[in-house]
Scaffold this motif. Structure first.
Motif, PDB file in Angstrom:
ATOM      1  N   GLN A   3       5.314   1.312  13.987  1.00 28.28           N
ATOM      2  CA  GLN A   3       4.957   2.725  14.042  1.00 28.28           C
ATOM      3  C   GLN A   3       3.793   3.043  13.117  1.00 28.28           C
ATOM      4  N   LEU A   4       3.576   2.187  12.106  1.00 30.80           N
ATOM      5  CA  LEU A   4       2.491   2.387  11.166  1.00 30.80           C
ATOM      6  C   LEU A   4       1.583   1.171  11.177  1.00 30.80           C
ATOM      7  N   VAL A   5       0.306   1.413  11.115  1.00 36.47           N
ATOM      8  CA  VAL A   5      -0.676   0.348  11.108  1.00 36.47           C
ATOM      9  C   VAL A   5      -1.480   0.431   9.826  1.00 36.47           C
ATOM     10  N   GLU A   6      -1.510  -0.682   9.105  1.00 35.08           N
ATOM     11  CA  GLU A   6      -2.248  -0.741   7.842  1.00 35.08           C
ATOM     12  C   GLU A   6      -3.496  -1.592   8.021  1.00 35.08           C
ATOM     13  N   SER A   7      -4.478  -1.329   7.192  1.00 36.76           N
ATOM     14  CA  SER A   7      -5.683  -2.151   7.179  1.00 36.76           C
ATOM     15  C   SER A   7      -6.350  -2.035   5.826  1.00 36.76           C
ATOM     16  N   GLY A   8      -7.273  -2.958   5.565  1.00 36.94           N
ATOM     17  CA  GLY A   8      -8.079  -2.852   4.356  1.00 36.94           C
ATOM     18  C   GLY A   8      -7.813  -3.881   3.290  1.00 36.94           C
ATOM     19  N   GLY A   9      -6.802  -4.713   3.462  1.00 36.39           N
ATOM     20  CA  GLY A   9      -6.546  -5.729   2.457  1.00 36.39           C
ATOM     21  C   GLY A   9      -7.616  -6.806   2.470  1.00 36.39           C
ATOM     22  N   GLY A  10      -7.533  -7.682   1.475  1.00 42.45           N
ATOM     23  CA  GLY A  10      -8.488  -8.775   1.431  1.00 42.45           C
ATOM     24  C   GLY A  10      -8.488  -9.467   0.091  1.00 42.45           C
ATOM     25  N   TYR A  37       3.830   0.776  -1.356  1.00 39.29           N
ATOM     26  CA  TYR A  37       4.616  -0.131  -2.175  1.00 39.29           C
ATOM     27  C   TYR A  37       3.921  -1.488  -2.166  1.00 39.29           C
ATOM     28  N   ARG A  38       4.286  -2.328  -3.097  1.00 43.81           N
ATOM     29  CA  ARG A  38       3.750  -3.683  -3.098  1.00 43.81           C
ATOM     30  C   ARG A  38       4.833  -4.664  -3.510  1.00 43.81           C
ATOM     31  N   GLN A  39       4.659  -5.884  -3.038  1.00 42.23           N
ATOM     32  CA  GLN A  39       5.604  -6.944  -3.373  1.00 42.23           C
ATOM     33  C   GLN A  39       4.832  -8.217  -3.663  1.00 42.23           C
ATOM     34  N   ALA A  40       4.938  -8.668  -4.893  1.00 48.16           N
ATOM     35  CA  ALA A  40       4.313  -9.920  -5.304  1.00 48.16           C
ATOM     36  C   ALA A  40       5.310 -11.053  -5.094  1.00 48.16           C
ATOM     37  N   PRO A  41       4.834 -12.287  -4.956  1.00 52.09           N
ATOM     38  CA  PRO A  41       5.737 -13.423  -4.758  1.00 52.09           C
ATOM     39  C   PRO A  41       6.785 -13.511  -5.858  1.00 52.09           C
ATOM     40  N   GLY A  42       8.042 -13.624  -5.455  1.00 51.13           N
ATOM     41  CA  GLY A  42       9.129 -13.756  -6.416  1.00 51.13           C
ATOM     42  C   GLY A  42       9.536 -12.467  -7.102  1.00 51.13           C
ATOM     43  N   LEU A  85      -9.644  -3.577  -9.850  1.00 50.99           N
ATOM     44  CA  LEU A  85      -8.495  -4.416  -9.521  1.00 50.99           C
ATOM     45  C   LEU A  85      -8.320  -5.543 -10.518  1.00 50.99           C
ATOM     46  N   LYS A  86      -7.063  -5.878 -10.752  1.00 50.67           N
ATOM     47  CA  LYS A  86      -6.700  -6.936 -11.696  1.00 50.67           C
ATOM     48  C   LYS A  86      -5.906  -8.012 -10.957  1.00 50.67           C
ATOM     49  N   PRO A  87      -5.913  -9.239 -11.466  1.00 46.11           N
ATOM     50  CA  PRO A  87      -5.134 -10.298 -10.806  1.00 46.11           C
ATOM     51  C   PRO A  87      -3.665  -9.914 -10.614  1.00 46.11           C
ATOM     52  N   GLU A  88      -3.121  -9.136 -11.527  1.00 43.32           N
ATOM     53  CA  GLU A  88      -1.711  -8.741 -11.400  1.00 43.32           C
ATOM     54  C   GLU A  88      -1.465  -7.722 -10.298  1.00 43.32           C
ATOM     55  N   ASP A  89      -2.531  -7.231  -9.675  1.00 44.88           N
ATOM     56  CA  ASP A  89      -2.389  -6.357  -8.503  1.00 44.88           C
ATOM     57  C   ASP A  89      -2.185  -7.155  -7.218  1.00 44.88           C
ATOM     58  N   THR A  90      -2.303  -8.466  -7.309  1.00 43.18           N
ATOM     59  CA  THR A  90      -2.132  -9.315  -6.136  1.00 43.18           C
ATOM     60  C   THR A  90      -0.727  -9.163  -5.578  1.00 43.18           C
ATOM     61  N   ALA A  91      -0.638  -8.811  -4.299  1.00 47.67           N
ATOM     62  CA  ALA A  91       0.653  -8.566  -3.656  1.00 47.67           C
ATOM     63  C   ALA A  91       0.415  -8.246  -2.192  1.00 47.67           C
ATOM     64  N   VAL A  92       1.499  -8.183  -1.450  1.00 45.02           N
ATOM     65  CA  VAL A  92       1.456  -7.593  -0.114  1.00 45.02           C
ATOM     66  C   VAL A  92       1.724  -6.106  -0.295  1.00 45.02           C
ATOM     67  N   TYR A  93       0.855  -5.286   0.238  1.00 46.25           N
ATOM     68  CA  TYR A  93       0.972  -3.849   0.125  1.00 46.25           C
ATOM     69  C   TYR A  93       1.519  -3.271   1.425  1.00 46.25           C
ATOM     70  N   TYR A  94       2.533  -2.438   1.277  1.00 42.33           N
ATOM     71  CA  TYR A  94       3.187  -1.831   2.426  1.00 42.33           C
ATOM     72  C   TYR A  94       3.047  -0.307   2.377  1.00 42.33           C
ATOM     73  N   CYS A  95       2.770   0.235   3.531  1.00 40.54           N
ATOM     74  CA  CYS A  95       2.751   1.681   3.679  1.00 40.54           C
ATOM     75  C   CYS A  95       4.096   2.126   4.250  1.00 40.54           C
ATOM     76  N   THR A 108      11.533   7.617   9.270  1.00 37.25           N
ATOM     77  CA  THR A 108      10.789   6.997   8.178  1.00 37.25           C
ATOM     78  C   THR A 108      10.505   5.554   8.549  1.00 37.25           C
ATOM     79  N   PHE A 109       9.264   5.155   8.407  1.00 35.72           N
ATOM     80  CA  PHE A 109       8.854   3.844   8.896  1.00 35.72           C
ATOM     81  C   PHE A 109       8.039   3.091   7.851  1.00 35.72           C
ATOM     82  N   TRP A 110       7.972   1.790   8.075  1.00 39.55           N
ATOM     83  CA  TRP A 110       7.182   0.899   7.228  1.00 39.55           C
ATOM     84  C   TRP A 110       6.126   0.195   8.076  1.00 39.55           C
ATOM     85  N   GLY A 111       4.997  -0.068   7.448  1.00 37.42           N
ATOM     86  CA  GLY A 111       3.992  -0.879   8.086  1.00 37.42           C
ATOM     87  C   GLY A 111       4.302  -2.352   7.921  1.00 37.42           C
ATOM     88  N   GLN A 112       3.448  -3.187   8.506  1.00 39.87           N
ATOM     89  CA  GLN A 112       3.688  -4.624   8.510  1.00 39.87           C
ATOM     90  C   GLN A 112       3.245  -5.288   7.220  1.00 39.87           C
TER      91      GLN A 112
END
Length: 120
Positions: A3-10, A37-42, A85-95, A108-112
């Motif tokens: 239902q939500l489409v995200e873009s802009g990462g890199g 939201y964001r989720q870093a590995p681990g 941006l800082k290295p500690e910002d590295t994560a998957v970002y979710y809308c 209420t929905f989440w993007g990929q």
């Protein structure tokens, strides 16, 4: 169907900027309130920023002064501008967003998720 489409990462270097975008997959839905939201590995998923229907915002302490959440109601899109941006910002970002359909609460929905990688 998402239902939500995200873009802009890199992949960027420390100190650089990125802008993430989030919009409903169908224009018939409107965004009432949204968040990133964001989720870093681990690590657990954590709130980065929120914007309410009134356009009031709040941010995680780690990003205050560097990130800005905004909305363009005409484009039915929410943005996350990420500066310095800082290295500690590295994560998957979710809308995530509360969607309305014809003026009524739809859900209420989440993007990929979109990957943001910051190299030092």
């Amino acid at each position: 169907q998402e239902q939500l489409v995200e873009s802009g990462g890199g992949l960027v270097q420390a100190g650089e900027s990125l802008r993430l975008s989030c919009a409903p997959s169908e224009s018939t839905f409107s965004i009432n309130a949204a968040g990133w939201y964001r989720q870093a590995p681990g690590k657990q998923r954590e709130l980065v920023a929120q914007i309410r229907a009134s356009a009031t915002t709040n941010y995680a302490d780690a990003v205050k002064g560097r990130f800005t959440i905004s909305r363009d109601n005409a484009k039915n899109t929410v943005y996350l501008q990420m500066n310095n941006l800082k290295p500690e910002d590295t994560a998957v970002y979710y809308c995530t967003a509360i969607l309305y359909y014809s003026g009524n609460y739809y859900g209420t929905f989440w993007g990929q998720g979109t990957q943001v990688t910051v190299s030092s």
